[in-house]
Structures are given as C-alpha cells and as structure tokens.
Design a protein around this motif. Structure first.
Motif, short mmCIF file in Angstrom:
data_model
loop_
_atom_site.label_atom_id
_atom_site.label_comp_id
_atom_site.label_asym_id
_atom_site.label_seq_id
_atom_site.Cartn_x
_atom_site.Cartn_y
_atom_site.Cartn_z
N GLY A 236 0.92 -2.12 5.94
CA GLY A 236 1.11 -3.43 5.30
C GLY A 236 2.48 -3.80 5.21
N PHE A 237 3.26 -2.72 4.69
CA PHE A 237 4.73 -2.99 4.58
C PHE A 237 5.45 -3.03 5.77
CE2 PHE A 237 9.06 -1.09 4.66
CZ PHE A 237 9.54 -1.67 3.83
N CYS A 238 5.12 -2.65 6.94
CA CYS A 238 5.76 -2.77 8.40
C CYS A 238 5.37 -4.24 8.66
CB CYS A 238 5.13 -1.76 9.22
SG CYS A 238 6.01 -0.06 8.61
N ALA A 239 4.27 -4.65 8.62
CA ALA A 239 3.89 -5.91 8.76
C ALA A 239 4.65 -7.02 8.11
CB ALA A 239 2.25 -6.24 8.68
N ALA A 240 4.91 -6.87 6.61
CA ALA A 240 5.78 -7.49 6.26
C ALA A 240 7.37 -7.50 6.32
CB ALA A 240 5.71 -7.43 4.59
N LEU A 343 -7.62 -0.97 4.10
CA LEU A 343 -8.50 -2.49 3.68
C LEU A 343 -7.44 -3.31 4.68
CD1 LEU A 343 -8.75 -2.54 -0.09
CD2 LEU A 343 -10.50 -2.21 1.71
N THR A 344 -8.36 -4.18 5.27
CA THR A 344 -7.89 -5.36 6.02
C THR A 344 -7.65 -6.74 5.14
OG1 THR A 344 -9.95 -6.14 7.04
CG2 THR A 344 -8.63 -4.61 7.98
N VAL A 345 -6.43 -7.38 5.43
CA VAL A 345 -5.99 -8.47 4.76
C VAL A 345 -5.88 -9.68 5.82
CG1 VAL A 345 -4.47 -9.72 3.30
CG2 VAL A 345 -4.93 -7.16 2.77
N GLU A 346 -6.53 -10.81 5.40
CA GLU A 346 -6.11 -12.11 6.05
C GLU A 346 -5.06 -12.80 5.70
OE1 GLU A 346 -9.33 -15.23 7.80
OE2 GLU A 346 -8.61 -15.57 5.63
N VAL A 347 -3.91 -13.16 6.32
CA VAL A 347 -2.96 -13.78 5.72
C VAL A 347 -3.27 -15.50 5.56
CG1 VAL A 347 -0.50 -14.40 6.00
CG2 VAL A 347 -1.25 -12.10 6.66
N ASN A 348 -3.37 -15.65 4.26
CA ASN A 348 -3.86 -17.12 4.34
C ASN A 348 -2.78 -17.97 3.42
OD1 ASN A 348 -4.73 -15.85 1.78
ND2 ASN A 348 -6.06 -17.56 1.49
N ARG A 355 3.06 -9.45 -1.54
CA ARG A 355 1.64 -8.86 -2.10
C ARG A 355 1.00 -7.63 -1.00
NH1 ARG A 355 -1.45 -14.27 -4.00
NH2 ARG A 355 0.51 -15.28 -4.35
N LEU A 356 1.83 -7.55 0.37
CA LEU A 356 1.52 -6.52 1.20
C LEU A 356 2.24 -5.50 0.76
CD1 LEU A 356 1.04 -8.59 4.63
CD2 LEU A 356 -0.84 -7.59 3.23
N MET A 357 3.54 -5.74 0.62
CA MET A 357 4.51 -4.60 0.19
C MET A 357 3.83 -3.78 -1.02
SD MET A 357 7.76 -6.99 0.85
CE MET A 357 9.08 -6.10 0.04
N MET A 358 3.48 -4.66 -1.93
CA MET A 358 3.07 -3.96 -3.30
C MET A 358 1.75 -3.06 -3.01
SD MET A 358 5.14 -4.53 -5.84
CE MET A 358 4.05 -4.09 -7.17
N LEU A 436 -10.30 -8.75 2.38
CA LEU A 436 -9.96 -9.84 1.58
C LEU A 436 -8.95 -10.57 2.16
CD1 LEU A 436 -7.85 -8.03 -1.46
CD2 LEU A 436 -8.13 -7.16 0.87
N ARG A 437 -8.57 -11.70 1.53
CA ARG A 437 -7.49 -12.75 1.77
C ARG A 437 -6.23 -12.43 0.91
NH1 ARG A 437 -9.46 -18.73 1.62
NH2 ARG A 437 -9.79 -17.97 -0.39
N SER A 438 -5.23 -12.90 1.46
CA SER A 438 -3.94 -12.56 0.67
C SER A 438 -3.64 -13.27 -0.59
CB SER A 438 -2.66 -12.53 1.57
OG SER A 438 -2.73 -13.88 2.01
#
Length: 499
Positions: A236-240, A343-348, A355-358, A436-438
C-alpha cells in the motif's frame, strides 16, 4: 538563552528586566491588596504602585503592563496576569511566559528575572509551563535546529535574545530540564514543517532520524527505500509512493529502555512532505505544500524529548514519507491496491495516498507487537467546522488510551477532542470489487476516514489524532508563532516520556 533558578528575592535581584507574575484577585480588588505584591512594592521603593497608577492591571489572563524599574536594581518592571487561581492551567501559564517573551523584543534584556508568590498555583507547578511558553515565543522567526537559513541576511532583523532568565524562588531545576526537552521537541517540529518542501524531502527526514539515533545509544533506526518496502510487503505504501516527486522513504526508529516496562507501543507520524492536493485545498497558499507532513514533524520532535528524558516502554516510531504529486504514474481513481495486511482498497478519492501509507504503517505496528498504537496525521480531514482551528480530532478504540492522550494534550496545551467511531459507517466504505473503498461520502469523510484506518489497526488499543488545522497558525497567538506550530509534538512527547 539560559534558564536558571535563583534564590534571590525580587528585592535582592539586579539586572535589566524584573517580571512579576500575579494571579487575579476578587473582583475590583487592587492587586496591591495581596501581601506578597505589597511587600515587593515596598522593597522596590513603590515601583509597582507607580506603574499601577498609570496602567489598569487586575492580574487577568493575558494582561501585561510594563514601565520603569528601580535605579541600580532593574531598568524595567513587568507585571503579568495569570488569571484566576482556579483557572490557571499549563496552557494559560505558557501564554503568560510568551507574553513576557514578546515584551522583551525591545530595550535592554540581557538579564531577566521572573518571580511569583508561589510557583504552585491551585496544585499546578508553573515552572515548566511558564518557561516553555517563554522559550517557544523567543523562537519566533528563528531557525535554531535546522542548519538551513533560507535568507542571505538571516538574523539581521531579529530582536536580541535574553542571555539569561532567572526564576526567583523556584525550588527545583528539574522542571527546567523537562521544559527544555519539550521546547526542543516543538521547535524541531516547527522547523521541519515550516521549511521549504523541496528541502524537507523524505530522504531529509530519514537523515534527521538517523542523526538522532546515532547520538543516543538507546535508539536504532532503519530506513527503507521503495525496493526494500516491497520486500517488507508494504504494498500500500509503495502504491502511494509511485510518482513521488522525491524518492519515498519508510523510517522506523526504535527506542529500547534498559529495563522496559510492559509491551511495546507504536506511534505513526504521516509524512507527506509535499501534497499537490493540499496546495489546491489551501487556495494555492504555501502552507498547503508543507503542513501535511505535520504528523512526521511532531513525531520526530517527540523523539528528541524521548532521547533526553527517556521512557519506560519500548517504542517504535514509524514515519511513512512521500512527496505526493499528480502524474501519469501516480494513483488514479478506480485503481485497486493490495495493502500489507492483504486487504484490497479501491481508490475512489484523490487523497487516498495518506490513508494507504497509514494503513501499511498500522500493519507494521501489529507485526512489531505493539500493544498500544497511536497515529498522528494531517490528512486534511474536514473536522475544523466542528472543532475550529485550535483543536485536534481524536478517535480511539480504547477509553484508557484516549484518556491518557487527552491528559498529555492538556499538559502540552494541545486540545484533543474525542469523536465517535460509528460501526454503521463501515457500510459507507463497501466496494463491489475490493474489501473497502478509500473514502466515504464527502459529508462524512472525517468519520469514514477514521473507520477506514480502524480496519487496519492492531488488535490492541488504537488511537488516531488529526492535526491539520492546529498544525499551522495564520498569526502569532500566545506561544504559537505564525506558521508551523509544532502541534502534536508536545502531546506525543509527554505520552511517550510519561509524567
């Protein structure tokens, strides 16, 4: 500026500025009706009476009058109001110290003394808080920690700083040690957040953390680049971090006391060293590029206090740091991100990065075995409409942890207001193709952001502080300077170091 205790009475002391801090008496009572101030006035040949003859002064909070002193004793006399004895708090004491500092910006001020009838008012020891407010106000316009000066003529327009401030009759120097440690914490946090965003990069934060750890044998530090973060599973951090304007870093500082008491704790400080969306939210103002790293600044500041004062618990201080900018490789709306927890997160929402970093930092805190985990961030959550610009939002899964943080905040002069975690808001984060969504609907984004973070929190006690608004002040206000305030560093420092 050197702060010291002194056994002299106001009548015995000699120097440039003598300041007397006076609590407010009953309505319409002349301050000289109090026996202590009357005795000081007599010893100073009526200097207090002469000052009161020209200026109205009752001892109310934030009240200050100044005038000529006594020849051969002091050049200037200052009276500072502490407010009603039953309403004196660490916050009001700091404001009194700051008021003194701001009146010292002109005239002779090499040697200054501060005297009170008692350094304890209604059960509160004012030594630490008065001197902290004084020191924080003296910092106005200065760069005391960072070697950068940013202006070729730095210092040319700064008022002369007092050489010594003596606390007359203060019984112990121990509160001065605590005051210095907590002041240093806020000053570092202020300077990191206030400095230009192209200089305070994720790598610069890592170098500050490394220097701190190198100077204290109870600390160790690890700094991970994006490749190392991928190896750690921090997806998640790497995606951000994709498309970051400067190389991203994940910083872990660990403090291990000689004899730790209880399970470890973790504190996470979000470090968005630049945020293009923050600039837009601020109407193009410069602070929008800076204040979204206030969580990281507060945590690094608190780490300096922990180095000085120590703590009883093993503590892991985690700083995910990214310079967020828009670009073809950055996160896009509709992207699916797998976090470290699985957990997977949809970026909306375009502000999903923080939030992904946290989320990944919370998962790492769980891996490190933290029993209590505290996050602090400037995510730009819309809580100011309810709390205003001087209070931070607090969410927590544990009443005891929330109470401990609120108490640390009161001692630091940082108001934390607890907001509810509502289980039904989980439904607002439902996504058909992800766990979940972001983000939830705009009208309740603060509440749903807290709900989002709770999904990633460790099993033990968890709390989160949202400090976007109080992290930056548009003007000088008491012991807050205009610009970065260092908000959060005082709370975290006191919570980590203990009473």
């Amino acid at each position: 500026m050197k702060l010291t205790t002194c056994a002299d009475t106001p009548a015995q002391w000699r120097g440039e500025v003598l300041a007397l801090a006076v609590p407010q008496g009953p309505a319409d009572q002349n301050p000289l009706a109090g026996p202590w101030l009357a005795a000081v006035d007599a010893a100073l040949d009526g200097a207090v009476s002469r000052l009161l003859a020209y200026d109205s002064f009752t001892g109310a909070r934030d009240e200050l009058v100044t005038g000529p002193g006594v020849p051969a004793r002091c050049e200037r006399l200052v009276l500072i109001g502490l407010g009603r004895p039953d309403a004196v708090t660490p916050h009001t004491a700091r404001r009194a110290g700051a008021a003194l500092a701001r009146t010292l910006t002109s005239g002779p001020n090499r040697r200054v003394a501060l005297a009170l009838e008692s350094w304890h008012v209604d059960g509160t020891d004012l030594t630490e808080h008065l001197t902290e407010g004084l020191s924080l106000a003296v910092h106005c316009g200065r760069w005391n920690v960072l070697p950068d000066r940013f202006r070729a003529d730095y210092g040319a327009d700064l008022p002369r700083e007092p050489e010594t401030v003596e606390l007359l009759g203060a019984a112990s120097a121990e509160p001065l040690t605590r005051a210095e440690a907590f002041t240093d914490a806020l000053v570092l946090a202020r300077e990191l957040v206030a400095a230009p965003a192209n200089l305070i990069t994720p790598d610069r934060l890592a170098r500050e953390a490394t220097a701190l750890a190198a100077a204290h044998d109870r600390f160790d530090v690890e700094v991970w680049d994006e490749e190392q973060c991928r190896a750690q599973g921090l997806t998640g951090f790497c995606a951000a971090a994709v498309g970051s304007a400067a190389p991203a870093r994940f910083i872990r500082i660990s403090h291990r006391p000689a004899t730790p008491s209880g399970p470890p704790v973790a504190v996470i400080g979000l470090g968005l060293t630049y945020d293009d969306r923050g600039v837009a939210r601020s109407g193009g103002a410069v602070e929008g590029a800076k204040k979204y790293m206030a969580g990281a600044g507060a945590l690094l500041g608190a780490a300096t206090a922990l180095a000085t004062l120590g703590g009883t618990r093993e503590a892991h201080l985690l700083i995910p740091a990214v310079a967020k900018t828009a670009g073809p490789k950055s996160l896009h709306l509709g992207d699916l991100v797998t976090t470290a927890s699985g957990l997977t997160v949809e970026v909306n929402h375009p502000d999903a990065h923080g939030r992904l970093m946290m989320a990944d930092a919370l998962h790492l805190a769980a891996r490190l075995g933290a029993e209590r985990t505290v996050g602090v961030s400037a995510l730009g959550l819309p809580v100011a409409a309810a709390l205003g610009p001087k209070a931070a939002a607090l969410w927590s899964t544990d009443d005891a942890l929330a109470a401990d943080l609120a108490a640390a905040g009161r001692d630091a002069g940082e108001l934390l207001w607890r907001l509810p975690l509502v289980d039904e808001y989980e439904d607002e984060l439902w996504a058909p193709f992800a766990n979940l969504r972001s983000a939830g609907p705009a009208g309740g984004d603060g509440a749903t952001a807290a709900t989002f973070l709770r999904r990633f929190a460790p099993q033990g006690a968890w709390a989160h502080l949202e400090i976007t608004e109080p992290a930056w002040s548009p003007r000088i206000d008491g012991y807050y300077n205009a610009g970065a305030t260092g908000y959060g560093a005082g709370t975290l420092a006191r919570w980590l170091c203990g009473p």
